[in-house]
Scaffold this active site. Structure first.
Site, PDB file in Angstrom:
ATOM      1  N   GLY A  27      32.518  65.115  31.391  1.00 36.51           N
ATOM      2  CA  GLY A  27      31.563  65.861  32.191  1.00 36.51           C
ATOM      3  C   GLY A  27      30.158  65.899  31.644  1.00 36.51           C
ATOM      4  N   VAL A  28      29.928  65.343  30.466  1.00 36.26           N
ATOM      5  CA  VAL A  28      28.588  65.301  29.873  1.00 36.26           C
ATOM      6  C   VAL A  28      27.791  64.176  30.521  1.00 36.26           C
ATOM      7  CG1 VAL A  28      27.305  64.794  27.740  1.00 36.26           C
ATOM      8  CG2 VAL A  28      29.295  66.323  27.688  1.00 36.26           C
ATOM      9  N   MET A  83      24.775  61.412  30.404  1.00 38.41           N
ATOM     10  CA  MET A  83      24.032  60.606  29.437  1.00 38.41           C
ATOM     11  C   MET A  83      23.026  59.738  30.182  1.00 38.41           C
ATOM     12  SD  MET A  83      25.515  57.934  26.555  1.00 38.41           S
ATOM     13  CE  MET A  83      26.091  56.717  27.732  1.00 38.41           C
ATOM     14  N   PRO A  84      21.796  59.639  29.708  1.00 38.00           N
ATOM     15  CA  PRO A  84      20.828  58.755  30.365  1.00 38.00           C
ATOM     16  C   PRO A  84      21.318  57.316  30.421  1.00 38.00           C
ATOM     17  CG  PRO A  84      19.712  60.248  28.865  1.00 38.00           C
ATOM     18  CD  PRO A  84      21.189  60.411  28.618  1.00 38.00           C
ATOM     19  N   GLY A  95      18.399  53.737  27.198  1.00 38.49           N
ATOM     20  CA  GLY A  95      17.965  54.363  25.958  1.00 38.49           C
ATOM     21  C   GLY A  95      17.264  53.373  25.059  1.00 38.49           C
ATOM     22  N   LEU A  96      16.677  53.886  24.009  1.00 32.60           N
ATOM     23  CA  LEU A  96      16.042  53.047  22.996  1.00 32.60           C
ATOM     24  C   LEU A  96      17.034  52.775  21.879  1.00 32.60           C
ATOM     25  CD1 LEU A  96      13.368  51.745  21.843  1.00 32.60           C
ATOM     26  CD2 LEU A  96      13.164  53.855  20.488  1.00 32.60           C
ATOM     27  N   GLY A  97      17.260  51.490  21.573  1.00 31.81           N
ATOM     28  CA  GLY A  97      18.043  51.116  20.417  1.00 31.81           C
ATOM     29  C   GLY A  97      17.134  50.836  19.233  1.00 31.81           C
ATOM     30  N   ASP A 100      19.487  55.712  20.433  1.00 28.27           N
ATOM     31  CA  ASP A 100      20.706  55.249  19.769  1.00 28.27           C
ATOM     32  C   ASP A 100      20.374  54.725  18.378  1.00 28.27           C
ATOM     33  OD1 ASP A 100      23.601  54.014  19.827  1.00 28.27           O
ATOM     34  OD2 ASP A 100      22.255  52.388  19.213  1.00 28.27           O
ATOM     35  N   TYR A 127      22.208  51.553  10.003  1.00 27.78           N
ATOM     36  CA  TYR A 127      20.869  51.020  10.264  1.00 27.78           C
ATOM     37  C   TYR A 127      19.863  51.465   9.204  1.00 27.78           C
ATOM     38  CZ  TYR A 127      22.600  50.154  15.063  1.00 27.78           C
ATOM     39  OH  TYR A 127      23.311  49.752  16.168  1.00 27.78           O
ATOM     40  N   LYS A 146      26.291  56.475  14.856  1.00 19.35           N
ATOM     41  CA  LYS A 146      27.586  55.864  14.594  1.00 19.35           C
ATOM     42  C   LYS A 146      27.972  56.028  13.125  1.00 19.35           C
ATOM     43  CE  LYS A 146      25.954  52.252  17.690  1.00 19.35           C
ATOM     44  NZ  LYS A 146      24.523  52.495  17.376  1.00 19.35           N
ATOM     45  N   HIS A 171      31.609  52.887  14.454  1.00 23.51           N
ATOM     46  CA  HIS A 171      30.758  51.713  14.629  1.00 23.51           C
ATOM     47  C   HIS A 171      31.554  50.429  14.818  1.00 23.51           C
ATOM     48  CE1 HIS A 171      26.483  50.199  13.464  1.00 23.51           C
ATOM     49  NE2 HIS A 171      27.032  49.406  14.356  1.00 23.51           N
TER      50      HIS A 171
END
Length: 293
Positions: free
Chosen positions: A11-12, A14-15, A18-20, A45, A50, A75, A108
């Site tokens: 139910g959430v 999320m756009p 997005g920007l990675g 994200d 990273y 992640k 991940h």
């Protein structure tokens, strides 16, 4: 959905774009996040591996959006798999990001060589979800066999599986599996940036089918690919650190591809993976010690 947001299986919302920040150098990551928020992105994200979660946090604090407006996704790396270790991985990530709650937390990679640790890591995500420390949980780079085992031995169906997906590598059978189990497909390398690595001879950005469609709408090949993802119900996280390109990648809500154009892009699939085989990811080959916050 063709734009705006996508509803996860719990139910959430999320756009959809997005920007990675994969391979975004830390010294420019905060600026990229701020640029993205300025033009309207509300999904960022990142990942522990990273090495730029602190800079993402800086960009979030200094950007043009309040914390409750931005969907933050990160992640857990394989070094931090295991029930206790993964719970601590949340603390490391939330501390670096400067947030109390993470909107979406993923594993991940499947650690195929020690899948019991992967299962324990996912059970830790389930506990974090139950405790309200995260709003949704999921996985990344899990193929059908690993998802099947995960579903059979844990309680919460992943909200998302983030996988390599672009016109030249579409993983259609895996997408069908996602759809059958209520898992949202999220595309990394959604515009085929990985097809440009290592002097590749065939790049999505040069594909004549994509460029022809782009010319019809006055759009770039990247915008065409992102629109394709949106109209097929996927979330896409294009990566860039250039303000103009970041803005361009978000300018995809004012046109719509027709059925023939969507089918033409579907037909570009080569079945050739650009990234590593998920089963090749082991601690021996891909160990990354994740520092404390």
């Amino acid at each position: 959905m063709t734009n705006g947001s996508l509803r996860l299986n719990n139910g959430v919302d999320m756009p959809s774009v997005g920007l990675g920040v994969f391979q975004s150098p830390p010294d420019v990551t905060a600026g990229a996040v701020k640029a993205a928020l300025h033009v309207g992105y509300r999904l960022i994200d990142t990942a522990a591996a990273y090495g730029n979660e602190p800079q993402v946090g800086e960009g979030l604090r200094d950007g043009d959006a309040s914390r409750d407006e931005v969907f933050v996704e990160t992640k857990v790396w394989i070094n931090d798999y295991g029930y206790e270790a993964t719970q601590h991985a949340f603390e490391k990530a939330s501390g670096k990001l400067g947030v109390e709650q993470i909107d979406l937390l993923l594993l991940h990679q499947p650690l195929t060589s020690a899948f019991d640790r992967t299962l324990d890591a996912y059970r830790a995500l389930e506990k974090l979800l139950a405790d309200g420390k995260v709003r949704a949980i999921g996985v990344s780079n899990f193929m059908e066999d690993k998802l099947t085992r995960l579903l059979s031995e844990t309680d919460v169906v992943p909200a998302v599986n983030q996988i390599e997906l672009h016109p030249y590598f579409q993983q259609k059978a895996l997408q069908e599996f996602h759809g059958a189990h209520g898992i949202l497909t999220q595309a990394w390398s959604p515009i085929g940036g990985i097809t440009s690595y290592g002097g590749a001879q065939k790049r999505t950005f040069d594909d004549p089918t994509l460029t022809e469609i782009g010319h019809a709408y006055g759009k770039t090949t990247a915008q065409v690919m992102l629109r394709w993802h949106l109209q097929e119900g996927r979330c896409a996280i294009p990566k860039s650190v250039k303000s103009a390109r970041i803005a361009e990648n978000f300018d995809v809500f004012d046109f719509e591809l027709n059925d023939d154009e969507l089918a033409a892009i579907d037909n570009l699939d080569t079945g050739i993976r650009g990234g590593p085989d998920p089963d090749s990811i082991t601690l021996e080959n891909y160990s990354v010690e994740i520092p404390e916050a």
